[in-house]
Design a protein around this motif. Structure first.
Motif, PDB file in Angstrom:
ATOM      1  N   MET A   1      26.615   3.871  23.712  1.00 25.34           N
ATOM      2  CA  MET A   1      25.786   3.486  22.584  1.00 25.34           C
ATOM      3  C   MET A   1      26.573   2.545  21.563  1.00 25.34           C
ATOM      4  O   MET A   1      27.731   2.812  21.013  1.00 25.34           O
ATOM      5  N   ARG A   2      25.961   1.440  21.267  1.00 25.77           N
ATOM      6  CA  ARG A   2      26.788   0.419  20.294  1.00 25.77           C
ATOM      7  C   ARG A   2      26.081   0.670  18.820  1.00 25.77           C
ATOM      8  O   ARG A   2      24.624   0.433  18.635  1.00 25.77           O
ATOM      9  N   VAL A   3      26.754   0.793  17.967  1.00 26.97           N
ATOM     10  CA  VAL A   3      26.262   0.816  16.514  1.00 26.97           C
ATOM     11  C   VAL A   3      27.152  -0.197  15.678  1.00 26.97           C
ATOM     12  O   VAL A   3      28.148  -0.414  15.781  1.00 26.97           O
ATOM     13  N   ASP A   4      26.179  -1.079  15.032  1.00 24.70           N
ATOM     14  CA  ASP A   4      26.550  -2.141  13.897  1.00 24.70           C
ATOM     15  C   ASP A   4      26.165  -1.650  12.669  1.00 24.70           C
ATOM     16  O   ASP A   4      24.975  -1.059  12.540  1.00 24.70           O
ATOM     17  N   VAL A   5      26.845  -1.988  11.737  1.00 20.38           N
ATOM     18  CA  VAL A   5      26.532  -1.727  10.347  1.00 20.38           C
ATOM     19  C   VAL A   5      26.340  -2.895   9.724  1.00 20.38           C
ATOM     20  O   VAL A   5      27.400  -3.539   9.494  1.00 20.38           O
ATOM     21  N   SER A   6      24.830  -3.258   9.360  1.00 18.72           N
ATOM     22  CA  SER A   6      25.038  -4.589   8.799  1.00 18.72           C
ATOM     23  C   SER A   6      25.179  -4.503   7.317  1.00 18.72           C
ATOM     24  O   SER A   6      25.269  -3.547   6.424  1.00 18.72           O
ATOM     25  N   GLN A   7      25.657  -5.801   6.734  1.00 15.27           N
ATOM     26  CA  GLN A   7      26.028  -5.859   5.245  1.00 15.27           C
ATOM     27  C   GLN A   7      24.700  -5.923   4.375  1.00 15.27           C
ATOM     28  O   GLN A   7      23.983  -6.500   4.951  1.00 15.27           O
TER      29      GLN A   7
ATOM     30  N   GLU B   1      22.114   7.752  29.456  1.00  9.96           N
ATOM     31  CA  GLU B   1      22.646   8.777  28.804  1.00  9.96           C
ATOM     32  C   GLU B   1      22.654   8.589  27.101  1.00  9.96           C
ATOM     33  O   GLU B   1      22.613   9.335  26.475  1.00  9.96           O
ATOM     34  N   ASP B   2      22.814   7.418  26.894  1.00  8.80           N
ATOM     35  CA  ASP B   2      22.687   6.731  25.376  1.00  8.80           C
ATOM     36  C   ASP B   2      21.249   7.430  24.886  1.00  8.80           C
ATOM     37  O   ASP B   2      21.145   7.936  23.785  1.00  8.80           O
TER      38      ASP B   2
ATOM     39  N   ARG C   1      18.108  13.379  21.440  1.00  9.56           N
ATOM     40  CA  ARG C   1      18.764  14.698  21.043  1.00  9.56           C
ATOM     41  C   ARG C   1      19.067  14.618  19.529  1.00  9.56           C
ATOM     42  O   ARG C   1      18.913  15.489  18.721  1.00  9.56           O
ATOM     43  N   ARG C   2      19.530  13.614  19.281  1.00 10.95           N
ATOM     44  CA  ARG C   2      20.092  13.275  17.719  1.00 10.95           C
ATOM     45  C   ARG C   2      18.882  13.388  16.755  1.00 10.95           C
ATOM     46  O   ARG C   2      18.994  13.811  15.839  1.00 10.95           O
TER      47      ARG C   2
END
Length: 74
Positions: A1-7, A25-26, A32-33
């Protein structure tokens, strides 16, 4: 799973996570989360995480919706 945090566009706004689900799987981990976050009291950070996860799951579902590919004949 790719996570980006934007400004944030405005100073003082929280960073908004953007999540991209890249595998089954992601997807399972994300659902589940979401369930775990739903069953607990959440602060603002967890609410933003949940919103990003829900958005990522919905995007995965749209990309993998094969309902239009079904036919009545083999």
């Amino acid at each position: 799973m790719r996570v980006d945090v934007s400004q944030p566009t405005n100073p003082g706004e929280p960073h908004q996570p953007r999540i991209r689900i890249e595998s089954v799987e992601d997807y399972e981990q994300a659902t589940r989360r979401i369930a775990a976050l739903d069953s607990s009291s959440c602060g603002e950070t967890e609410k933003r995480e949940r919103a990003a996860l829900v958005e990522a799951v919905a995007a995965w579902d749209r990309r993998h919706d094969d309902a239009s590919g079904w036919t009545d004949t083999p």
